[in-house]
Scaffold this active site. Structure first.
Site, short mmCIF file in Angstrom:
data_model
loop_
_atom_site.label_atom_id
_atom_site.label_comp_id
_atom_site.label_asym_id
_atom_site.label_seq_id
_atom_site.Cartn_x
_atom_site.Cartn_y
_atom_site.Cartn_z
N ARG A 1 9.56 2.41 -12.01
CA ARG A 1 8.61 3.52 -12.18
C ARG A 1 9.27 4.75 -12.78
O ARG A 1 8.84 5.88 -12.52
CB ARG A 1 7.92 3.88 -10.85
CG ARG A 1 6.97 2.79 -10.35
CD ARG A 1 6.21 3.25 -9.13
NE ARG A 1 5.45 2.14 -8.54
CZ ARG A 1 4.98 2.13 -7.30
NH1 ARG A 1 5.19 3.17 -6.51
NH2 ARG A 1 4.29 1.11 -6.85
N ARG B 1 5.11 9.72 -12.74
CA ARG B 1 4.61 11.03 -12.38
C ARG B 1 5.68 12.04 -11.99
O ARG B 1 5.35 13.21 -11.76
CB ARG B 1 3.57 10.89 -11.26
CG ARG B 1 2.29 10.21 -11.72
CD ARG B 1 1.35 9.98 -10.56
NE ARG B 1 1.90 9.00 -9.62
CZ ARG B 1 1.31 8.70 -8.46
NH1 ARG B 1 0.18 9.30 -8.12
NH2 ARG B 1 1.85 7.80 -7.66
N ARG C 1 -0.41 11.46 -19.79
CA ARG C 1 -1.46 10.87 -18.96
C ARG C 1 -2.74 11.69 -19.06
O ARG C 1 -3.85 11.13 -19.17
CB ARG C 1 -0.98 10.80 -17.51
CG ARG C 1 -2.03 10.47 -16.47
CD ARG C 1 -2.54 9.05 -16.59
NE ARG C 1 -3.38 8.73 -15.45
CZ ARG C 1 -4.64 9.14 -15.29
NH1 ARG C 1 -5.19 9.91 -16.20
NH2 ARG C 1 -5.33 8.77 -14.23
N ASP D 1 0.79 -2.63 -16.37
CA ASP D 1 0.42 -2.89 -14.98
C ASP D 1 0.36 -4.39 -14.76
O ASP D 1 0.04 -5.15 -15.69
CB ASP D 1 -0.95 -2.26 -14.67
CG ASP D 1 -1.27 -2.29 -13.19
OD1 ASP D 1 -1.91 -3.27 -12.74
OD2 ASP D 1 -0.87 -1.37 -12.47
N TYR E 1 -4.47 -9.62 -5.40
CA TYR E 1 -5.42 -8.63 -5.90
C TYR E 1 -6.68 -9.30 -6.45
O TYR E 1 -7.79 -8.78 -6.28
CB TYR E 1 -4.77 -7.79 -7.00
CG TYR E 1 -3.68 -6.89 -6.50
CD1 TYR E 1 -3.97 -5.62 -6.01
CD2 TYR E 1 -2.34 -7.29 -6.53
CE1 TYR E 1 -2.97 -4.77 -5.55
CE2 TYR E 1 -1.33 -6.45 -6.07
CZ TYR E 1 -1.64 -5.20 -5.58
OH TYR E 1 -0.66 -4.36 -5.13
#
Length: 345
Positions: free
Chosen positions: A24, A28, A37, A74, A153
């Site tokens: 990651r 952010r 973003r 992703d 998922y």
């Protein structure tokens, strides 16, 4: 010896100082990521707009000189590309239309994957071109979610902490679950090879929820599909190394390393590196596993944890990384501190 340290480590060379990147890392904690973003408007738009996805993939390389640039994408892009409805619920994460029976499973279209996911492959091409033009020693890492984790998922339609419905379904209807895993295994091979064709130099499989399974189920739904993916990739692209990250595998890590054919094994935060170094072959790279919270804390805590990890791994193929993704609140100066520790500055 290859000029790219991450690839050298994955070839079994004890490169020192070790190559470093962070899960990651394109995210952010970076102000430039937040700006991009916002420009995209949504996560899905960002991940499927090649110009913007390539930009955020390259941002931590520009800022930190990371030895690995991992594709910004992703793990749910594979079911999305096969036709399963995917959306992001604000503040809650990804949502999928659940697939829990053969009728729903039959609506997936693996043949559509390459066409639908074409923007992702274009992102790979853009990043590789930029790295090559700069003469960079940074290796481009493509990735996918492993079949079991993606299946969690797909079955439940959202994230969770124990995925009890998925695990119970694997016991109660193994015919359905085996069919789902086969579809995902084949689709993942196709997806990864398309990334290789676009310019990926190494690949990583994320099995974030593998540790939820019993040993027998782990062998069936994690080790066997992962080994099948590795064999297929090796047959089509023998020069491409792969890293497996079976998060929370615990005592199954040794079996995973021995039976999947990977060149690198990712250690999560809960893994003792001293033990992992004993159960994973000496010629196989270990990757990890600084606690992201130590990175968040910085200072003496970060220095102590990083130096202990480096001391434990010295003399074997090793890629310095985190044991999980970087926390969004992590100060940039703490990442810089970690890189100085790794690189001996």
């Amino acid at each position: 010896m290859t000029e790219k340290p991450l690839l050298a480590a994955l070839q079994g060379q004890p490169v020192w100082p070790p190559p470093v990147w962070m899960m990651r890392q394109a995210g952010r904690h970076l102000p430039e990521y937040k700006a991009t973003r916002a420009q995209a408007g949504s996560f899905l738009a960002l991940a499927t707009t090649p110009e913007l996805a390539a930009e955020v993939t390259l941002q931590p390389v520009r800022r930190y000189g990371m030895d690995g640039a991992i594709l910004f994408s992703d793990i749910l892009m594979v079911p999305w590309a096969m036709g399963q409805k995917l959306w992001m619920a604000e503040g809650e994460g990804p949502r999928l239309e659940p697939i829990q029976d053969m009728a729903a499973l039959s609506r997936l279209n693996p043949a559509a994957l390459r066409g639908t996911a074409a923007p992702i492959f274009e992102t790979v091409s853009r990043v590789r071109e930029a790295l090559d033009e700069a003469g960079s020693r940074t290796s481009l890492i493509g990735f996918a979610g492993s079949p079991f984790t993606v299946a969690c998922y797909m079955v439940e339609g959202k994230g969770g902490s124990d995925f009890a419905l998925t695990r119970e379904l694997a016991y109660a209807d193994p015919t359905f679950f085996a069919r789902l895993i086969r579809i995902l295994t084949d689709a993942t091979v196709d997806y990864l090879l398309a990334q290789v064709e676009a310019g990926a130099e190494a690949l990583m499989l994320f099995d974030s929820w593998s540790g939820l399974l019993s040993p027998n189920q782990f062998r069936r739904w994690v080790i066997d599909p992962t080994a099948a993916i590795r064999r297929a990739v090796a047959q089509a692209a023998p020069h491409i190394p792969m890293i497996g990250f079976p998060r929370l595998a615990g005592l199954m890590l040794g079996d995973y390393a021995a039976k999947t054919g990977m060149q690198g094994i990712g250690m999560d935060t809960h893994t003792d590196p001293r033990w992992a170094a004993q159960v994973v072959p000496d010629n196989m790279a270990l990757q990890g596993n600084l606690d992201p919270l130590a990175l968040l804390a910085g200072g003496i805590a970060l220095e102590t944890e990083a130096r202990t990890l480096l001391s434990t791994m010295r003399g074997r193929p090793f890629i310095f990384n985190l044991g999980h993704g970087i926390e969004k609140e992590t100060p940039i100066e703490h990442v810089v501190q970690a890189l100085r520790l790794v690189r001996g500055g």
